[in-house]
Write an enzyme that holds these catalytic residues in place. Structure first.
Site, short mmCIF file in Angstrom:
data_model
loop_
_atom_site.label_atom_id
_atom_site.label_comp_id
_atom_site.label_asym_id
_atom_site.label_seq_id
_atom_site.Cartn_x
_atom_site.Cartn_y
_atom_site.Cartn_z
N GLY A 10 0.87 -1.18 0.00
CA GLY A 10 0.00 0.00 0.00
C GLY A 10 0.90 1.22 0.00
O GLY A 10 2.12 1.11 0.18
N LEU A 11 0.32 2.36 -0.21
CA LEU A 11 1.10 3.60 -0.25
C LEU A 11 1.55 4.02 1.15
O LEU A 11 1.08 3.48 2.15
CB LEU A 11 0.28 4.71 -0.92
CG LEU A 11 -0.02 4.49 -2.40
CD1 LEU A 11 -0.96 5.56 -2.93
CD2 LEU A 11 1.26 4.45 -3.23
N SER A 12 2.42 5.00 1.20
CA SER A 12 2.92 5.51 2.47
C SER A 12 1.76 6.01 3.33
O SER A 12 0.93 6.78 2.86
CB SER A 12 3.91 6.65 2.21
OG SER A 12 4.42 7.13 3.43
N GLY A 13 1.72 5.55 4.56
CA GLY A 13 0.66 5.97 5.47
C GLY A 13 -0.56 5.07 5.45
O GLY A 13 -1.51 5.30 6.21
N ALA A 14 -0.55 4.03 4.64
CA ALA A 14 -1.72 3.14 4.54
C ALA A 14 -1.90 2.27 5.78
O ALA A 14 -2.99 1.75 6.01
CB ALA A 14 -1.62 2.27 3.29
N GLY A 15 -0.84 2.09 6.55
CA GLY A 15 -0.94 1.26 7.75
C GLY A 15 -0.28 -0.10 7.60
O GLY A 15 -0.56 -1.02 8.37
N SER A 88 6.47 -1.17 -2.59
CA SER A 88 6.80 -2.11 -3.69
C SER A 88 5.63 -2.40 -4.64
O SER A 88 5.36 -3.55 -4.94
CB SER A 88 7.33 -3.42 -3.09
OG SER A 88 8.44 -3.17 -2.27
#
Length: 181
Positions: A10-15, A88
């Protein structure tokens, strides 16, 4: 003896890290000894090598993600359950993982950009907006959303799952039971 790789993306901050930590805890409670890998920690490990040189373009990120995948392969081939949290998000990486990682299980944390900007624990989106960063995944660096993830947790469509990391971990365990038990 083949283990399993649970690839949380997931993207940055997705958890990703939060979910990976909780899932690892739950897997331990089931009597297994999982290994937790985090993309940020692995990137720091490789920082002073030829593998990474602070370049976050697509090619450099793919190269680094494939290094992560190779580590996962080595560990899972020894019977370990590996939980990895990493952005990734590239089709080349998904394809390699599916072809080379037995018992590969992909989890995609799909969180809308406006929510990610609110969370922004590393201030990546804030720094991007200020012109301090570039090659930010999902903004000026094109990513490939997983099209065949085993589980997609969509913040917009499944808000009830995001009530707690325990709820998310239980949801994932229920999908992993066949491979874990």
């Amino acid at each position: 003896m083949t283990g399993q790789v649970i690839w949380i993306t997931g993207l940055s901050g997705a958890g990703k890290t939060t979910v990976a930590e909780q899932l690892t805890l739950r897997i331990r409670e089931l009597g297994l000894n999982p290994i937790l890998l985090d993309g940020d920690v692995l990137r720091d490990l490789f920082k002073n090598t030829e593998v990474i040189n602070e370049t976050y373009n697509r090619e450099a990120r793919i190269t680094l993600a494939l290094k992560y995948a190779h580590i996962c392969k080595i560990l899972s081939s020894q019977g370990f359950t590996v939980v990895i949290a990493t952005i990734s998000m590239f089709r080349e990486v998904y394809a390699w993982n599916r072809a080379n990682l037995p018992n590969y299980f992909e989890v995609y944390l799909k969180v809308p950009l406006d929510e990610l900007r609110l969370r922004d624990p590393k201030k990546i989106y804030q720094r991007y907006d200020a012109g301090e960063l570039n090659n930010v995944a999902g903004l000026d660096l094109c990513i490939d959303e997983p099209l065949e993830s085993h589980v997609t947790l969509d913040f917009a469509k499944q808000p009830f799952l995001w009530n707690s990391r325990e709820v998310i971990a239980e949801h994932l365990i229920s999908r992993l039971e066949i491979l874990i038990l």
